[in-house]
Scaffold this motif. Structure first.
Motif, mmCIF file in Angstrom:
data_model
loop_
_atom_site.group_PDB
_atom_site.id
_atom_site.type_symbol
_atom_site.label_atom_id
_atom_site.label_comp_id
_atom_site.label_asym_id
_atom_site.label_seq_id
_atom_site.Cartn_x
_atom_site.Cartn_y
_atom_site.Cartn_z
ATOM 1 N N LEU A 1 23.220 -1.998 12.455
ATOM 2 C CA LEU A 1 24.459 -1.221 12.411
ATOM 3 C C LEU A 1 24.772 -0.539 13.745
ATOM 4 O O LEU A 1 25.909 -0.140 13.968
ATOM 5 C CB LEU A 1 24.410 -0.207 11.271
ATOM 6 C CG LEU A 1 24.432 -0.826 9.871
ATOM 7 C CD1 LEU A 1 24.281 0.244 8.808
ATOM 8 C CD2 LEU A 1 25.711 -1.637 9.655
ATOM 9 N N ARG B 1 28.605 1.475 7.973
ATOM 10 C CA ARG B 1 28.744 1.952 9.351
ATOM 11 C C ARG B 1 27.652 2.992 9.607
ATOM 12 O O ARG B 1 27.389 3.849 8.761
ATOM 13 C CB ARG B 1 30.129 2.568 9.522
ATOM 14 C CG ARG B 1 30.402 3.241 10.823
ATOM 15 C CD ARG B 1 31.841 3.760 10.915
ATOM 16 N NE ARG B 1 32.749 2.656 11.194
ATOM 17 C CZ ARG B 1 33.580 2.086 10.321
ATOM 18 N NH1 ARG B 1 33.657 2.528 9.090
ATOM 19 N NH2 ARG B 1 34.360 1.099 10.660
ATOM 20 N N GLU C 1 26.067 6.326 11.003
ATOM 21 C CA GLU C 1 26.523 7.691 11.260
ATOM 22 C C GLU C 1 25.436 8.376 12.096
ATOM 23 O O GLU C 1 24.556 9.054 11.566
ATOM 24 C CB GLU C 1 26.773 8.436 9.946
ATOM 25 C CG GLU C 1 27.843 7.819 9.070
ATOM 26 C CD GLU C 1 29.222 7.835 9.703
ATOM 27 O OE1 GLU C 1 29.463 8.631 10.629
ATOM 28 O OE2 GLU C 1 30.082 7.044 9.257
ATOM 29 N N GLY D 1 27.555 -2.301 15.291
ATOM 30 C CA GLY D 1 28.865 -2.123 14.695
ATOM 31 C C GLY D 1 28.803 -2.267 13.186
ATOM 32 O O GLY D 1 27.775 -2.676 12.637
ATOM 33 N N PRO D 2 29.895 -1.931 12.513
ATOM 34 C CA PRO D 2 29.939 -2.013 11.050
ATOM 35 C C PRO D 2 29.672 -3.432 10.558
ATOM 36 O O PRO D 2 29.948 -4.416 11.260
ATOM 37 C CB PRO D 2 31.366 -1.586 10.710
ATOM 38 C CG PRO D 2 31.848 -0.843 11.906
ATOM 39 C CD PRO D 2 31.146 -1.445 13.083
#
Length: 106
Positions: free
Chosen positions: A26, A72, A74, A29-30
């Motif tokens: 991740l 995604r 965090e 990227g998502p």
């Protein structure tokens, strides 16, 4: 500031190699759950359980787009972990630098 129980939970969550691998992916990227699951020999439901743990700790977020769930990273939730690890990184860099100097002087 996160609660101490939250910090311990985050450390336990990232202690699992599958969850670390998910976080590594991740960072790029998502990704949808099917893409994440395809990288592992574990079943999709097993990967979903790992994602649920990470989501509950707010280390990843989930966005539903149609029938697909997009995950995604965090990274703010990992800041306390990074802050804790940083002094060890400095220690190892200094130790390796000292070792290099010693070996070069021999």
């Amino acid at each position: 500031m996160p609660q101490p129980d939250h910090d311990r939970s985050v450390f336990r969550a990232i202690a699992d190699p599958t969850r670390r691998a998910i976080l590594d992916r991740l960072r790029l990227g998502p990704a949808p759950v099917n893409e994440l699951a395809s990288a592992f020999s574990q079943s999709r439901p097993a990967i979903s359980k790992h994602l649920r743990v990470l989501r509950e700790l707010r280390v990843v977020s989930e966005q539903k787009i149609g029938r697909e769930r997009l995950y995604r990273l965090e990274p703010a939730e990992l800041k306390d972990v990074a802050d804790w690890i940083l002094p060890y990184r400095d220690f190892w860099q200094a130790s390796l630098g000292n070792l290099k100097s010693y070996l070069e002087s021999e």
